[in-house]
Design an enzyme around this catalytic site. Structure first.
Site, mmCIF file in Angstrom:
data_model
loop_
_atom_site.group_PDB
_atom_site.id
_atom_site.type_symbol
_atom_site.label_atom_id
_atom_site.label_comp_id
_atom_site.label_asym_id
_atom_site.label_seq_id
_atom_site.Cartn_x
_atom_site.Cartn_y
_atom_site.Cartn_z
ATOM 1 C CD GLU A 1 -2.654 1.138 2.573
ATOM 2 O OE1 GLU A 1 -3.610 1.908 2.624
ATOM 3 O OE2 GLU A 1 -2.312 0.419 3.533
ATOM 4 C CD GLU B 1 2.158 12.017 5.801
ATOM 5 O OE1 GLU B 1 1.245 11.180 5.941
ATOM 6 O OE2 GLU B 1 2.342 12.949 6.593
#
Length: 135
Positions: free
Chosen positions: A17, A26
């Site tokens: 992910e 991020e």
């Protein structure tokens, strides 16, 4: 960290992910590319492998007021010195379609298989066009 792990064999598939908010904020894309290059067989798969990013300009006076003008009177204290730093932060929020004031601008599709970190290209800022304002 995947950058520090040493394994004895290569793998068929890498599942991660890696997408952050705004696709690349991020995110773990650099770690996934490192893992792919170190630990994936030449014909192996990265899943998910593709992503697209579209950006539009928005105008939302209520959100602006809440985010910026709040600092002019925080329980009686003027803390407006923090306002310039707020412009440096990404904001993630859902907006009503009526607040979109430009056409969307799409990036190239990111494909993890052939991607090298130096290949990341982003749209030119001049490619935004304002959309007709709706009343």
């Amino acid at each position: 960290k995947i950058e520090e792990i040493e394994l004895d064999k290569k793998f068929d598939i890498l599942i991660s992910e890696w997408m952050g908010y705004g696709l690349l904020f991020e995110c773990m894309l650099d770690s996934v590319i490192t893992a792919r290059d170190k630990h994936l067989k030449p014909d192996g798969l990265v899943v998910p492998n593709r992503a697209s990013m579209f950006v539009s300009a928005v105008s939302n006076e209520k959100s602006y007021e809440d985010r910026f003008h709040f600092w002019r009177d925080v329980y009686g204290f003027n803390m407006s010195e923090v306002i310039p730093d707020l412009y440096k932060e990404a904001v993630v929020e859902s907006v009503d379609r009526s607040h979109v004031i430009s056409d969307h601008c799409g990036s190239n599709i990111l494909t993890c298989q052939p991607l090298k970190l130096l290949n990341l290209n982003f749209p030119d800022r001049s490619s935004f066009r304002s959309a007709p304002l709706q009343s």
